[in-house]
Design an enzyme around this catalytic site. Structure first.
Site, PDB file in Angstrom:
ATOM      1  N   TYR A   1     -13.864  -4.288   9.174  1.00  0.00           N
ATOM      2  CA  TYR A   1     -12.549  -3.651   9.334  1.00  0.00           C
ATOM      3  C   TYR A   1     -11.992  -3.930  10.737  1.00  0.00           C
ATOM      4  O   TYR A   1     -10.810  -4.276  10.893  1.00  0.00           O
ATOM      5  CB  TYR A   1     -12.724  -2.157   9.088  1.00  0.00           C
ATOM      6  CG  TYR A   1     -11.476  -1.317   9.129  1.00  0.00           C
ATOM      7  CD1 TYR A   1     -10.573  -1.313   8.059  1.00  0.00           C
ATOM      8  CD2 TYR A   1     -11.205  -0.481  10.211  1.00  0.00           C
ATOM      9  CE1 TYR A   1      -9.444  -0.504   8.091  1.00  0.00           C
ATOM     10  CE2 TYR A   1     -10.089   0.322  10.253  1.00  0.00           C
ATOM     11  CZ  TYR A   1      -9.206   0.311   9.197  1.00  0.00           C
ATOM     12  OH  TYR A   1      -8.090   1.120   9.230  1.00  0.00           O
TER      13      TYR A   1
ATOM     14  N   ASP B   1      -1.700  -7.129  -5.923  1.00  0.00           N
ATOM     15  CA  ASP B   1      -2.861  -7.198  -5.025  1.00  0.00           C
ATOM     16  C   ASP B   1      -2.460  -8.083  -3.849  1.00  0.00           C
ATOM     17  O   ASP B   1      -2.215  -9.287  -4.028  1.00  0.00           O
ATOM     18  CB  ASP B   1      -4.053  -7.804  -5.788  1.00  0.00           C
ATOM     19  CG  ASP B   1      -5.281  -7.971  -4.912  1.00  0.00           C
ATOM     20  OD1 ASP B   1      -5.181  -7.814  -3.682  1.00  0.00           O
ATOM     21  OD2 ASP B   1      -6.342  -8.271  -5.478  1.00  0.00           O
ATOM     22  N   VAL B   2      -2.390  -7.516  -2.657  1.00  0.00           N
ATOM     23  CA  VAL B   2      -1.882  -8.268  -1.498  1.00  0.00           C
ATOM     24  C   VAL B   2      -2.725  -9.497  -1.168  1.00  0.00           C
ATOM     25  O   VAL B   2      -2.244 -10.432  -0.519  1.00  0.00           O
ATOM     26  CB  VAL B   2      -1.762  -7.381  -0.220  1.00  0.00           C
ATOM     27  CG1 VAL B   2      -0.768  -6.253  -0.416  1.00  0.00           C
ATOM     28  CG2 VAL B   2      -3.118  -6.847   0.230  1.00  0.00           C
TER      29      VAL B   2
ATOM     30  N   ALA C   1     -10.777  -7.488  10.951  1.00  0.00           N
ATOM     31  CA  ALA C   1      -9.499  -7.663  10.245  1.00  0.00           C
ATOM     32  C   ALA C   1      -8.355  -7.079  11.062  1.00  0.00           C
ATOM     33  O   ALA C   1      -7.290  -7.696  11.192  1.00  0.00           O
ATOM     34  CB  ALA C   1      -9.564  -6.996   8.874  1.00  0.00           C
ATOM     35  N   LYS C   2      -8.568  -5.896  11.632  1.00  0.00           N
ATOM     36  CA  LYS C   2      -7.488  -5.232  12.370  1.00  0.00           C
ATOM     37  C   LYS C   2      -7.198  -5.948  13.696  1.00  0.00           C
ATOM     38  O   LYS C   2      -6.045  -6.003  14.129  1.00  0.00           O
ATOM     39  CB  LYS C   2      -7.837  -3.759  12.596  1.00  0.00           C
ATOM     40  CG  LYS C   2      -7.881  -2.930  11.291  1.00  0.00           C
ATOM     41  CD  LYS C   2      -6.575  -2.989  10.534  1.00  0.00           C
ATOM     42  CE  LYS C   2      -6.508  -1.981   9.398  1.00  0.00           C
ATOM     43  NZ  LYS C   2      -5.269  -2.103   8.609  1.00  0.00           N
TER      44      LYS C   2
ATOM     45  N   SER D   1      -5.097  -0.871  13.635  1.00  0.00           N
ATOM     46  CA  SER D   1      -5.870   0.345  13.912  1.00  0.00           C
ATOM     47  C   SER D   1      -6.378   0.286  15.347  1.00  0.00           C
ATOM     48  O   SER D   1      -6.620  -0.810  15.872  1.00  0.00           O
ATOM     49  CB  SER D   1      -7.062   0.422  12.954  1.00  0.00           C
ATOM     50  OG  SER D   1      -7.974   1.420  13.381  1.00  0.00           O
TER      51      SER D   1
ATOM     52  N   ASN E   1       0.991  -2.558   5.217  1.00  0.00           N
ATOM     53  CA  ASN E   1       0.218  -1.331   5.391  1.00  0.00           C
ATOM     54  C   ASN E   1      -1.038  -1.279   4.513  1.00  0.00           C
ATOM     55  O   ASN E   1      -1.962  -0.537   4.818  1.00  0.00           O
ATOM     56  CB  ASN E   1       1.142  -0.135   5.078  1.00  0.00           C
ATOM     57  CG  ASN E   1       0.378   1.134   4.821  1.00  0.00           C
ATOM     58  OD1 ASN E   1      -0.037   1.826   5.746  1.00  0.00           O
ATOM     59  ND2 ASN E   1       0.129   1.449   3.539  1.00  0.00           N
TER      60      ASN E   1
ATOM     61  N   GLY F   1       0.837  -1.202   0.000  1.00  0.00           N
ATOM     62  CA  GLY F   1       0.000   0.000   0.000  1.00  0.00           C
ATOM     63  C   GLY F   1       0.871   1.250   0.000  1.00  0.00           C
ATOM     64  O   GLY F   1       0.497   2.278   0.561  1.00  0.00           O
TER      65      GLY F   1
HETATM   66  P1  NAD Z   1      -4.978   5.032   1.705  1.00  0.00           P
HETATM   67  O1  NAD Z   1      -6.287   4.639   1.125  1.00  0.00           O
HETATM   68  O2  NAD Z   1      -4.471   6.417   1.523  1.00  0.00           O
HETATM   69  O3  NAD Z   1      -3.838   4.040   1.219  1.00  0.00           O
HETATM   70  C1  NAD Z   1      -4.030   2.645   1.141  1.00  0.00           C
HETATM   71  C2  NAD Z   1      -3.188   2.106   0.017  1.00  0.00           C
HETATM   72  O4  NAD Z   1      -3.385   0.686  -0.040  1.00  0.00           O
HETATM   73  C3  NAD Z   1      -3.587   2.651  -1.360  1.00  0.00           C
HETATM   74  O5  NAD Z   1      -2.451   3.071  -2.080  1.00  0.00           O
HETATM   75  C4  NAD Z   1      -4.264   1.486  -2.036  1.00  0.00           C
HETATM   76  O6  NAD Z   1      -4.144   1.472  -3.451  1.00  0.00           O
HETATM   77  C5  NAD Z   1      -3.539   0.313  -1.395  1.00  0.00           C
HETATM   78  N1  NAD Z   1      -4.303  -0.926  -1.497  1.00  0.00           N
HETATM   79  C6  NAD Z   1      -5.636  -1.108  -1.303  1.00  0.00           C
HETATM   80  N2  NAD Z   1      -5.988  -2.357  -1.559  1.00  0.00           N
HETATM   81  C7  NAD Z   1      -4.847  -3.021  -1.910  1.00  0.00           C
HETATM   82  C8  NAD Z   1      -4.567  -4.346  -2.304  1.00  0.00           C
HETATM   83  N3  NAD Z   1      -5.525  -5.276  -2.403  1.00  0.00           N
HETATM   84  N4  NAD Z   1      -3.271  -4.669  -2.595  1.00  0.00           N
HETATM   85  C9  NAD Z   1      -2.304  -3.739  -2.537  1.00  0.00           C
HETATM   86  N5  NAD Z   1      -2.516  -2.467  -2.186  1.00  0.00           N
HETATM   87  C10 NAD Z   1      -3.769  -2.112  -1.872  1.00  0.00           C
HETATM   88  O7  NAD Z   1      -5.122   4.690   3.266  1.00  0.00           O
HETATM   89  P2  NAD Z   1      -4.236   5.076   4.553  1.00  0.00           P
HETATM   90  O8  NAD Z   1      -5.098   5.915   5.414  1.00  0.00           O
HETATM   91  O9  NAD Z   1      -2.892   5.530   4.161  1.00  0.00           O
HETATM   92  O10 NAD Z   1      -4.161   3.643   5.242  1.00  0.00           O
HETATM   93  C11 NAD Z   1      -2.969   2.873   5.324  1.00  0.00           C
HETATM   94  C12 NAD Z   1      -3.148   1.824   6.399  1.00  0.00           C
HETATM   95  O11 NAD Z   1      -3.360   2.459   7.657  1.00  0.00           O
HETATM   96  C13 NAD Z   1      -4.386   0.924   6.181  1.00  0.00           C
HETATM   97  O12 NAD Z   1      -4.063  -0.402   6.565  1.00  0.00           O
HETATM   98  C14 NAD Z   1      -5.388   1.506   7.139  1.00  0.00           C
HETATM   99  O13 NAD Z   1      -6.344   0.548   7.527  1.00  0.00           O
HETATM  100  C15 NAD Z   1      -4.509   1.935   8.279  1.00  0.00           C
HETATM  101  N6  NAD Z   1      -5.112   2.938   9.141  1.00  0.00           N
HETATM  102  C16 NAD Z   1      -5.446   4.176   8.671  1.00  0.00           C
HETATM  103  C17 NAD Z   1      -6.031   5.100   9.528  1.00  0.00           C
HETATM  104  C18 NAD Z   1      -6.419   6.465   9.080  1.00  0.00           C
HETATM  105  O14 NAD Z   1      -7.037   7.192   9.890  1.00  0.00           O
HETATM  106  N7  NAD Z   1      -6.105   6.885   7.865  1.00  0.00           N
HETATM  107  C19 NAD Z   1      -6.249   4.747  10.865  1.00  0.00           C
HETATM  108  C20 NAD Z   1      -5.882   3.487  11.315  1.00  0.00           C
HETATM  109  C21 NAD Z   1      -5.306   2.585  10.439  1.00  0.00           C
END
Ligand code: NAD
Length: 248
Positions: free
Chosen positions: A156, A64-65, A159-160, A143, A91, A14
């Site tokens: 979600y 795709d992870v 999963a987390k 998360s 991530n 990601g």
């Molecule tokens: P984001 O949507 O900006 O980035 C997520 C990235 O993951 C994107 O580039 C997307 O293309 C990629 N992605 C999605 N599905 C995928 C797949 N199947 N294979 C490969 N790549 C894939 O989101 P973010 O806010 O930067 O989130 C990053 C991580 O942090 C996530 O795991 C999210 O759950 C976690 N998180 C985010 C927050 C928040 O408030 N933003 C809070 C807690 C946890």
């Protein structure tokens, strides 16, 4: 003596957006070689190009992870092209929010497949080269929702929470090989994932954060850099919250 991550080889899933992009840029600036992995291969290429422009070493991988076989194949290629794998940051993540009673089966399955199984797929593929060198760091981005639950996010949160069990089990299995496995649990971070939220919802979240602001991707990336460095040599199986005090 403190050692950073210069010369280490890091895989970040990601990596094309938000928190993952910031982790890639920060690790690249610290001298690590980067495999920027994202289902959006073009976004991964942009991030890899930015690291290279700044004098770093990076390659982009469209992957795709949730695709087990493809992940094993890509990671074999990464280990050859980067010359090993020392650090893995799981991530990649998605949300498909909805109340439990209305949640579609596919929305539950998809969120588990990407957020949880994706992390398993990458740990399985990346720990082999780490075992060979008897050194490794795995950092799983979970998360606070995985610890406290959240209405509208049963998929979600499951999963987390699952990622936390995965982190602790992998930490116990891999410790004898000098591989640490930790989780970072962000709270409310300003990224494309959260920018869809309306102002009223945002205000409710911020009111529940003692530091009274949303976090930044840099807040999370700094903790990942710490966990990847020698300063964290004796830390494994932990969940470190980066949430401005939201959960205590
Ligand atoms: P984001 O949507 O900006 O980035 C997520 C990235 O993951 C994107 O580039 C997307 O293309 C990629 N992605 C999605 N599905 C995928 C797949 N199947 N294979 C490969 N790549 C894939 O989101 P973010 O806010 O930067 O989130 C990053 C991580 O942090 C996530 O795991 C999210 O759950 C976690 N998180 C985010 C927050 C928040 O408030 N933003 C809070 C807690 C946890």
């Amino acid at each position: 003596m403190f050692e950073g991550i210069s010369g280490k080889k890091a895989v970040v899933t990601g990596g094309g957006s938000g928190i993952g992009k910031e982790i890639c840029l920060r690790f690249g600036a610290a001298g690590a070689g980067l495999a920027v992995c994202d289902v959006d291969g073009d976004a991964a290429k942009v991030v890899a190009a930015e690291i290279k422009e700044q004098g770093g070493n990076a390659r982009a991988y469209g992957i795709d992870v949730s695709d087990y076989a493809a992940v094993q194949a890509v990671c074999t290629g990464i280990a050859e092209e980067l010359g090993g794998i020392d650090i893995l940051v799981n991530n990649a993540g998605i949300t498909r929010d909805g109340l439990l009673l209305r949640m579609k089966e596919e929305d539950f399955d998809q969120v588990i497949a990407v957020n949880l199984k994706g992390a398993f797929n990458f740990i399985k593929a990346c720990c082999r080269p780490m075992i060979k060198t008897r050194w490794g760091r795995v950092i799983n981005i979970t998360s606070v929702v995985g610890q406290m639950g959240n209405a509208g996010q049963a998929n979600y949160a499951s999963a987390k929470a699952g990622m936390i069990g995965l982190t602790k089990s992998a930490a116990k299995e891999l410790a004898s090989r000098n591989i640490t496995v930790n989780a970072v649990a962000p709270g409310f971070i300003a990224t494309p994932m959260t920018e869809e939220l309306d102002q009223a919802t945002r205000d409710v979240y911020i009111a529940a954060i003692p530091l009274r602001r949303t976090g930044t991707p840099a807040d999370v990336a700094g903790v990942c850099l710490f966990l990847a460095s020698s300063a964290a040599d004796y830390i494994t199986g932990q969940v470190i919250r980066v949430d401005g005090g939201m959960v205590m």
